[in-house]
Design a protein around this motif. Structure first.
Motif, mmCIF file in Angstrom:
data_model
loop_
_atom_site.group_PDB
_atom_site.id
_atom_site.type_symbol
_atom_site.label_atom_id
_atom_site.label_comp_id
_atom_site.label_asym_id
_atom_site.label_seq_id
_atom_site.Cartn_x
_atom_site.Cartn_y
_atom_site.Cartn_z
ATOM 1 N N SER A 160 0.838 -1.195 0.000
ATOM 2 C CA SER A 160 0.000 0.000 0.000
ATOM 3 C C SER A 160 0.874 1.246 0.000
ATOM 4 N N PRO A 161 0.644 2.172 -0.938
ATOM 5 C CA PRO A 161 1.439 3.410 -0.931
ATOM 6 C C PRO A 161 1.308 4.178 0.382
ATOM 7 N N ALA A 162 0.126 4.096 1.007
ATOM 8 C CA ALA A 162 -0.044 4.775 2.295
ATOM 9 C C ALA A 162 0.886 4.177 3.347
ATOM 10 N N ALA A 163 1.066 2.847 3.300
ATOM 11 C CA ALA A 163 1.977 2.195 4.232
ATOM 12 C C ALA A 163 3.422 2.583 3.931
ATOM 13 N N LEU A 164 3.770 2.676 2.659
ATOM 14 C CA LEU A 164 5.133 3.072 2.287
ATOM 15 C C LEU A 164 5.461 4.460 2.823
ATOM 16 N N ARG A 165 4.472 5.338 2.816
ATOM 17 C CA ARG A 165 4.710 6.711 3.269
ATOM 18 C C ARG A 165 4.968 6.783 4.774
ATOM 19 N N ARG A 166 4.589 5.730 5.508
ATOM 20 C CA ARG A 166 4.815 5.743 6.952
ATOM 21 C C ARG A 166 6.290 5.509 7.296
ATOM 22 N N GLY A 167 7.085 5.097 6.335
ATOM 23 C CA GLY A 167 8.518 5.034 6.541
ATOM 24 C C GLY A 167 9.068 3.649 6.810
ATOM 25 N N ALA A 168 10.401 3.556 6.742
ATOM 26 C CA ALA A 168 11.100 2.268 6.805
ATOM 27 C C ALA A 168 10.863 1.538 8.115
ATOM 28 N N GLU A 169 10.871 2.245 9.214
ATOM 29 C CA GLU A 169 10.718 1.583 10.516
ATOM 30 C C GLU A 169 9.358 0.910 10.636
ATOM 31 N N SER A 170 8.324 1.559 10.122
ATOM 32 C CA SER A 170 6.981 0.987 10.167
ATOM 33 C C SER A 170 6.876 -0.247 9.280
ATOM 34 N N ILE A 171 7.393 -0.176 8.052
ATOM 35 C CA ILE A 171 7.315 -1.301 7.118
ATOM 36 C C ILE A 171 8.117 -2.485 7.629
ATOM 37 N N ALA A 172 9.196 -2.217 8.320
ATOM 38 C CA ALA A 172 10.059 -3.292 8.825
ATOM 39 C C ALA A 172 9.339 -4.173 9.827
ATOM 40 N N ARG A 173 8.246 -3.680 10.420
ATOM 41 C CA ARG A 173 7.538 -4.431 11.457
ATOM 42 C C ARG A 173 6.125 -4.838 11.058
ATOM 43 N N LYS A 174 5.568 -4.234 9.994
ATOM 44 C CA LYS A 174 4.220 -4.632 9.569
ATOM 45 C C LYS A 174 4.021 -4.291 8.099
ATOM 46 N N LEU A 175 3.518 -5.270 7.337
ATOM 47 C CA LEU A 175 3.274 -5.089 5.908
ATOM 48 C C LEU A 175 1.790 -4.887 5.644
ATOM 49 N N VAL A 176 1.495 -4.037 4.676
ATOM 50 C CA VAL A 176 0.116 -3.818 4.238
ATOM 51 C C VAL A 176 0.084 -4.016 2.734
ATOM 52 N N GLY A 177 -0.617 -5.051 2.300
ATOM 53 C CA GLY A 177 -0.715 -5.335 0.874
ATOM 54 C C GLY A 177 -2.147 -5.568 0.468
ATOM 55 N N SER A 178 -2.339 -6.378 -0.586
ATOM 56 C CA SER A 178 -3.677 -6.719 -1.069
ATOM 57 C C SER A 178 -3.875 -8.225 -1.085
ATOM 58 N N GLY A 179 -2.989 -8.981 -0.432
ATOM 59 C CA GLY A 179 -2.968 -10.426 -0.537
ATOM 60 C C GLY A 179 -4.069 -11.151 0.206
ATOM 61 N N PRO A 180 -4.066 -12.490 0.167
ATOM 62 C CA PRO A 180 -5.131 -13.292 0.760
ATOM 63 C C PRO A 180 -5.159 -13.264 2.280
ATOM 64 N N PHE A 181 -4.080 -12.773 2.904
ATOM 65 C CA PHE A 181 -4.032 -12.674 4.358
ATOM 66 C C PHE A 181 -3.602 -11.272 4.777
ATOM 67 N N VAL A 182 -4.191 -10.817 5.882
ATOM 68 C CA VAL A 182 -3.848 -9.530 6.482
ATOM 69 C C VAL A 182 -2.919 -9.792 7.662
ATOM 70 N N MET A 183 -1.810 -9.068 7.738
ATOM 71 C CA MET A 183 -0.894 -9.254 8.854
ATOM 72 C C MET A 183 -1.460 -8.597 10.106
ATOM 73 N N LYS A 184 -1.650 -9.400 11.157
ATOM 74 C CA LYS A 184 -2.135 -8.896 12.441
ATOM 75 C C LYS A 184 -0.983 -8.395 13.296
ATOM 76 N N SER A 185 0.100 -9.171 13.344
ATOM 77 C CA SER A 185 1.217 -8.794 14.206
ATOM 78 C C SER A 185 2.482 -9.527 13.790
ATOM 79 N N PHE A 186 3.607 -8.951 14.158
ATOM 80 C CA PHE A 186 4.906 -9.598 14.005
ATOM 81 C C PHE A 186 5.703 -9.344 15.272
ATOM 82 N N THR A 187 6.161 -10.427 15.898
ATOM 83 C CA THR A 187 6.946 -10.323 17.127
ATOM 84 C C THR A 187 8.293 -10.988 16.906
ATOM 85 N N PRO A 188 9.388 -10.225 16.933
ATOM 86 C CA PRO A 188 10.710 -10.824 16.727
ATOM 87 C C PRO A 188 10.953 -11.998 17.662
ATOM 88 N N ARG A 189 11.563 -13.030 17.103
ATOM 89 C CA ARG A 189 11.914 -14.283 17.798
ATOM 90 C C ARG A 189 10.695 -15.136 18.156
#
Length: 545
Positions: free
Chosen positions: A180-209
């Motif tokens: 999502s271009p709106a997600a890209l505009r939020r910057g590298a730190e935001s994208i590094a922890r959560k992706l926003v696309g158009s795919g079959p699944f929506v990312m709820k969370s990502f927890t390192p390790r």
């Protein structure tokens, strides 16, 4: 032509919608799965995780696994390497092969509610090559990219500086997935922890390790041309759980804590297949096979006779067969046979210890010291191999190295593993301060050979490159550049065959084994697929209650 990435990438390197089928030997079919059902959550345990979720920036192969459920691509690739529609309904290529015009799907929506359109394609491709992104893989895939022109709400013209035959195959990967271009505009730190696309699944969370959680995209209706199911995923949820220890991951599967696991140790394959509740499946990884690369530019391997003696005087075939229980095959060329467009291997590499001994004698290493190692003018024949033990856990590469070390000693070569930190390895690599490096390079295109053997891909202190052999051969460069501009698949295959012939003739690589992605699966799980990078996909998967 440049084929390189920033130097910190090396630390992360040392490290097709086909339905999954049982492994060739000792497979167990499991219970009758019955009719597909909707709902439930599938838990898949993996052995590693991305440091950065943004596939546009990350150098890690595993990023594709975490990103693919979320991100669609402009095009898809089928099991035969053919390019099929996805977010792009159709495309055309200009006569000079420098401009690709795409007509896009309409009605596609990103997970944040914003529409997918031509402006989104431009934003994503521009983001990949933006120096601020610090792309360590994706930008190299589309290196000749000049720009994208929006020619209509759902049409774009993408221009390259020169013909680039692998362009469409690169676009099919998750590394060029559309965010999502709106997600890209939020910057590298935001994208590094959560992706926003158009795919079959929506990312709820990502927890390192720990891993990532996803939920079904209920409105999904634009699956790729390679998918058997066009609507929303059957699974209500998906969890990718990080379990780095092999035995713990296998135990989680056999104990029912997870539904499937990545990187099944070869020693565990037979045991899993003998369990009626489980099965294993494998898929050959494309790109560069796991290979030892001699430094052809300096040191003991600057002499081609010593290189050939090492390749021919070590029984790689037997070592690979015994260590990996037949799960991995001996590699006879740098490019995996599973790579779309890979040429046939002209001949198998043969074990020839007598011939290797003669070559070492001819090269002047005809004396032995009190430990049995060959010497010349009082110096021992020592091969320095920078090696990080933490990275050696993958596919038992540390155990493999120890066996190759013993084989080399029989030949009279001291194979010295120079242990150190990842940063120390990077410094050695950038300066060419080594005799041997090991590397596998996953990519679903024969152009992987360009990364591995073009002289522009030799690492320096200022840039990273995958040419660990430091192979500098103008004839090879010319063939690789010709293949890059060739639109005819048969012509490209022939050119890549000639490249591999030259590499073999110069002994610029010691192919070891062809990597197979091996997963363990509960009999409750059906419909998993493979993407072109040999990672499982979950679009068509379902889980029985």
């Amino acid at each position: 032509m440049k084929a390189f990435r920033p130097l910190r990438s090396l630390a992360l390197l040392a490290g097709s919608a086909l339905l999954l089928s049982a492994c060739d030997s000792g497979a167990a079919g499991g219970a009758d799965p019955g009719r597909p059902v909707s709902g439930g959550t599938l838990t898949y345990a993996v052995n590693s995780e991305p440091v950065n979720l943004d596939p546009h920036a990350s150098p890690q192969d595993v990023t594709a696994l975490f990103a693919r459920p979320v991100l669609d691509s402009l095009v898809s690739m089928d099991a035969d390497g053919r390019i099929r529609p996805w977010l792009a309904r159709s495309w055309s290529v200009s006569a000079d092969e420098k401009t690709y015009t795409f007509t896009l799907r309409e009605g596609v929506t990103f997970h944040d509610g914003t529409p997918f359109d031509a402006a989104a394609v431009k934003a994503n491709l521009d983001h990949v090559v933006d120096p601020k992104t610090k792309s360590e893989m994706a930008a190299g895939y589309i290196e000749p990219y000049r720009g994208t022109k929006v020619t209509g709400p759902h049409t774009v013209a993408v221009t390259l500086e020169r013909p680039h035959a692998p362009f469409l195959s690169a676009l099919s990967t998750a590394y060029l997935g559309i965010q999502s271009p709106a997600a890209l505009r939020r910057g590298a730190e935001s994208i590094a922890r959560k992706l926003v696309g158009s795919g079959p699944f929506v990312m709820k969370s990502f927890t390192p390790r720990k891993g990532a959680e996803y939920r079904r995209n209920e409105g999904y209706d634009w699956a790729p041309g390679t998918a058997s199911r066009k609507g929303p995923a059957r699974l209500k949820g998906l969890e990718l759980q990080v379990i780095t220890e092999d035995s713990a991951r296998v135990g989680a599967l056999t104990g029912g804590q997870v539904d499937a696991i990545a990187q099944v140790p070869p020693s565990a394959v037979r045991r899993l297949n003998s369990d009626p509740r489980l099965r294993t499946a494998k898929h050959q990884a494309p790109g560069g096979a796991y290979t030892y690369y001699p430094n052809t530019g300096a040191g003991v391997f600057e002499d081609a006779r010593v290189r050939q003696a090492f390749r021919d005087g070590i029984d790689f075939t037997t070592v690979v067969k015994e260590l990996y229980f037949g799960v991995f095959d001996r590699a006879h060329a740098p490019l995996s046979p599973g790579t779309p467009g890979a040429p046939p291997v002209p001949r198998k590499l043969e074990y020839d210890p007598k011939g290797a001994a003669r070559l070492l004698d001819e090269a002047g290493w005809d004396e032995r010291d009190d430990q049995g190692y060959r010497t010349k003018e009082g110096s021992r024949l020592t091969v320095r191999w920078p090696f990080v033990q933490a990275s050696g856990a993958r596919e038992q590469r540390s155990t493999l190295a120890a066996q190759i070390q013993a084989e080399a000693k029989e030949l009279g070569i001291e194979l010295k593993l120079v242990e150190g930190t990842l940063n120390e390895l990077i410094q050695r690599y950038s300066k060419g301060d080594y005799d041997l490096m090991d590397l596998s390079w996953t990519r679903a295109d024969g152009d992987a050979l360009r990364s591995l053997f073009h002289s522009d891909s030799i690492a320096t202190p200022e840039r990273f490159g995958q040419n660990a052999a430091r192979f500098d051969d103008k004839g090879t460069d010319s063939l690789l550049e010709e293949a890059l501009a060739a639109s005819d698949p048969e012509q490209r295959e022939q050119l890549y065959g000639r490249v591999q012939d030259r590499v073999a003739a110069e002994t610029a690589a010691f192919p070891v084994y062809v990597t197979n992605a091996v997963v363990g699966v509960s009999d409750k799980v059906q419909g998993l697929g493979w993407d072109p990078q040999a990672y499982p996909t979950f679009n068509d998967a379902w889980r029985a209650p």
